[in-house]
Design a protein around this motif. Structure first.
Motif, PDB file in Angstrom:
ATOM      1  N   MET A 153      -3.632   9.748   6.323  1.00 18.90           N
ATOM      2  CA  MET A 153      -3.088   9.633   4.978  1.00 18.90           C
ATOM      3  C   MET A 153      -1.585   9.884   4.996  1.00 18.90           C
ATOM      4  SD  MET A 153      -5.336   8.681   2.787  1.00 18.90           S
ATOM      5  CE  MET A 153      -4.452   9.051   1.284  1.00 18.90           C
ATOM      6  N   LEU A 168       0.300   6.807   4.749  1.00 14.15           N
ATOM      7  CA  LEU A 168       0.213   6.046   3.502  1.00 14.15           C
ATOM      8  C   LEU A 168       1.002   6.684   2.371  1.00 14.15           C
ATOM      9  CD1 LEU A 168      -3.630   5.224   3.468  1.00 14.15           C
ATOM     10  CD2 LEU A 168      -1.757   3.791   4.318  1.00 14.15           C
ATOM     11  N   MET A 169       1.445   7.932   2.586  1.00 11.08           N
ATOM     12  CA  MET A 169       2.153   8.655   1.525  1.00 11.08           C
ATOM     13  C   MET A 169       3.193   9.566   2.164  1.00 11.08           C
ATOM     14  SD  MET A 169      -0.996  11.254   0.606  1.00 11.08           S
ATOM     15  CE  MET A 169      -0.059  12.301  -0.490  1.00 11.08           C
ATOM     16  N   ALA A 218       2.922   6.434   9.923  1.00 16.77           N
ATOM     17  CA  ALA A 218       3.345   5.265   9.144  1.00 16.77           C
ATOM     18  C   ALA A 218       3.608   4.079  10.073  1.00 16.77           C
ATOM     19  CB  ALA A 218       4.589   5.587   8.324  1.00 16.77           C
ATOM     20  N   VAL A 268       0.326   2.521  10.935  1.00 19.96           N
ATOM     21  CA  VAL A 268      -0.118   1.697   9.807  1.00 19.96           C
ATOM     22  C   VAL A 268       0.596   0.348   9.812  1.00 19.96           C
ATOM     23  CG1 VAL A 268      -0.004   1.487   7.282  1.00 19.96           C
ATOM     24  CG2 VAL A 268      -0.849   3.594   8.333  1.00 19.96           C
ATOM     25  N   ARG A 291      -1.188  -3.381  10.403  1.00 22.22           N
ATOM     26  CA  ARG A 291      -1.089  -4.430   9.378  1.00 22.22           C
ATOM     27  C   ARG A 291      -0.468  -5.706   9.938  1.00 22.22           C
ATOM     28  NH1 ARG A 291       1.760  -2.807   4.127  1.00 22.22           N
ATOM     29  NH2 ARG A 291       0.527  -4.543   3.319  1.00 22.22           N
ATOM     30  N   CYS A 346      -7.476   6.163   8.177  1.00 20.24           N
ATOM     31  CA  CYS A 346      -6.426   7.070   7.718  1.00 20.24           C
ATOM     32  C   CYS A 346      -7.045   8.290   7.041  1.00 20.24           C
ATOM     33  CB  CYS A 346      -5.503   6.345   6.740  1.00 20.24           C
ATOM     34  SG  CYS A 346      -4.719   4.865   7.396  1.00 20.24           S
ATOM     35  N   GLN A 365      -6.617  -3.928   8.175  1.00 17.52           N
ATOM     36  CA  GLN A 365      -6.942  -3.019   7.082  1.00 17.52           C
ATOM     37  C   GLN A 365      -6.726  -1.569   7.497  1.00 17.52           C
ATOM     38  OE1 GLN A 365     -11.016  -4.118   6.213  1.00 17.52           O
ATOM     39  NE2 GLN A 365     -10.380  -5.695   4.766  1.00 17.52           N
ATOM     40  N   CYS A 366      -6.400  -0.729   6.516  1.00 16.53           N
ATOM     41  CA  CYS A 366      -6.202   0.702   6.749  1.00 16.53           C
ATOM     42  C   CYS A 366      -7.134   1.461   5.808  1.00 16.53           C
ATOM     43  CB  CYS A 366      -4.738   1.082   6.495  1.00 16.53           C
ATOM     44  SG  CYS A 366      -3.582   0.252   7.616  1.00 16.53           S
ATOM     45  N   TYR A 392      -8.707   4.428   4.072  1.00 16.04           N
ATOM     46  CA  TYR A 392      -8.401   5.824   3.756  1.00 16.04           C
ATOM     47  C   TYR A 392      -9.704   6.629   3.731  1.00 16.04           C
ATOM     48  CZ  TYR A 392      -9.754   4.876  -1.139  1.00 16.04           C
ATOM     49  OH  TYR A 392     -10.427   4.535  -2.292  1.00 16.04           O
ATOM     50  N   PHE A 438      -7.195   0.619   1.985  1.00 18.21           N
ATOM     51  CA  PHE A 438      -6.140   0.900   1.013  1.00 18.21           C
ATOM     52  C   PHE A 438      -5.533  -0.414   0.547  1.00 18.21           C
ATOM     53  CE2 PHE A 438      -1.639   1.972   0.067  1.00 18.21           C
ATOM     54  CZ  PHE A 438      -1.863   2.820  -1.001  1.00 18.21           C
ATOM     55  N   PHE A 464      -2.508  -2.118  -0.532  1.00 18.41           N
ATOM     56  CA  PHE A 464      -1.056  -1.965  -0.527  1.00 18.41           C
ATOM     57  C   PHE A 464      -0.435  -2.801  -1.649  1.00 18.41           C
ATOM     58  CE2 PHE A 464      -2.272  -0.880   3.754  1.00 18.41           C
ATOM     59  CZ  PHE A 464      -1.434   0.164   4.080  1.00 18.41           C
TER      60      PHE A 464
END
Length: 261
Positions: free
Chosen positions: A138, A141-142, A155, A158, A162, A179, A223-224, A226, A236, A238
């Protein structure tokens, strides 16, 4: 997909999420190659699942190549690469910054995924395709203010997944990421009590392994997935960033030069 007689290579397989994935896949009939720098625990997991252990420092590309070669030699090929090896960061960019530790963290958490994909691709393509799943976070993603370097390498994983997803799908290789939020593994050992005191739910290893199985069975690419406590895991979504416009404000229509002429 079903896993009977599939061959899976799992980095960071000696404990935590990697060991959990090894046990689950073996229980579903897969032949498992456990790869780790922890030989004692790695061999124990491999013996438990009737698999093969290989010593593997994922920051060295030769180790990943040797691990894949061992999988092919022992079991005849490779169908699944689970690129899970990772370590905690534990420093920032101020007075506590350590360049040597920085390179070690990036070497495992990011380079290990890059080298793992590179090593696995020839064997996966030789089988007519296969699956790669990388452990991101995670934190990828944040924003991760408490550990910006960890957030940066996750990141990057990720972004890599992608980008690779649609490219390698044409070769029959599905590349995805999982994630997780805070899971009960060695990575959070130093601050698990603080998380619990703050009311943060801690994922079990089985929660994360469930997401791996979902990603492998999904048929998706790039794909990721979560993994958050109390929520079903899913890819997730995006948001799309703003695209370019012409000088008059119209959307830019892109074309493929290879299709011209």
């Amino acid at each position: 997909m079903e896993f009977q007689d599939k061959v899976a290579w799992i980095t960071g397989g000696a404990n935590g999420i990697g060991a959990g994935v090894a046990r689950r896949l073996a229980g579903l009939g897969a032949k498992v190659v456990v790869a780790d720098v922890d030989a004692e625990r790695g061999k124990a997991v491999a013996d438990e699942v009737d698999g093969l252990f290989v010593t593997c420092d994922v920051s060295d590309p030769r180790h990943s190549e040797q691990a894949v070669a061992a999988a092919v030699e022992a079991f005849g090929g490779l169908d699944i690469a689970v690129l899970n090896a990772g370590i905690a960061t534990g420093f920032g960019l101020g007075d506590d910054f350590d360049a040597e530790r920085y390179r070690r963290v990036m070497g495992i958490n990011l380079d290990g995924v890059v080298y793992g994909v590179h090593a696995a691709l020839p064997a996966l393509k030789a089988r007519g395709g296969g699956h790669i799943v990388a452990t991101a976070s995670m934190a990828g993603l944040m924003a991760m203010p408490m550990d910006p370097v960890y957030g940066a390498n996750k990141a990057a994983v990720v972004g890599l997944v992608r980008a690779l997803g649609p490219t390698l799908a044409a070769d029959g290789v599905a590349v995805n990421a999982v994630c997780p939020a805070f899971a009960d593994t060695n990575i959070i050992a130093g601050f698990k009590t603080a998380l619990e005191s703050a009311g943060m739910p801690i994922l079990t290893v089985d929660d994360v392994v469930d997401a791996y199985l979902s990603a492998l069975r999904s048929g998706g690419a790039g794909q990721c997935w979560y993994v958050q406590a109390g929520r079903p895991s899913e890819p997730f979504k995006f948001p799309n960033p703003p695209g370019p416009r012409t000088a008059s404000g119209e959307r830019v229509a892109l074309h493929d030069p290879s299709q011209e002429g």
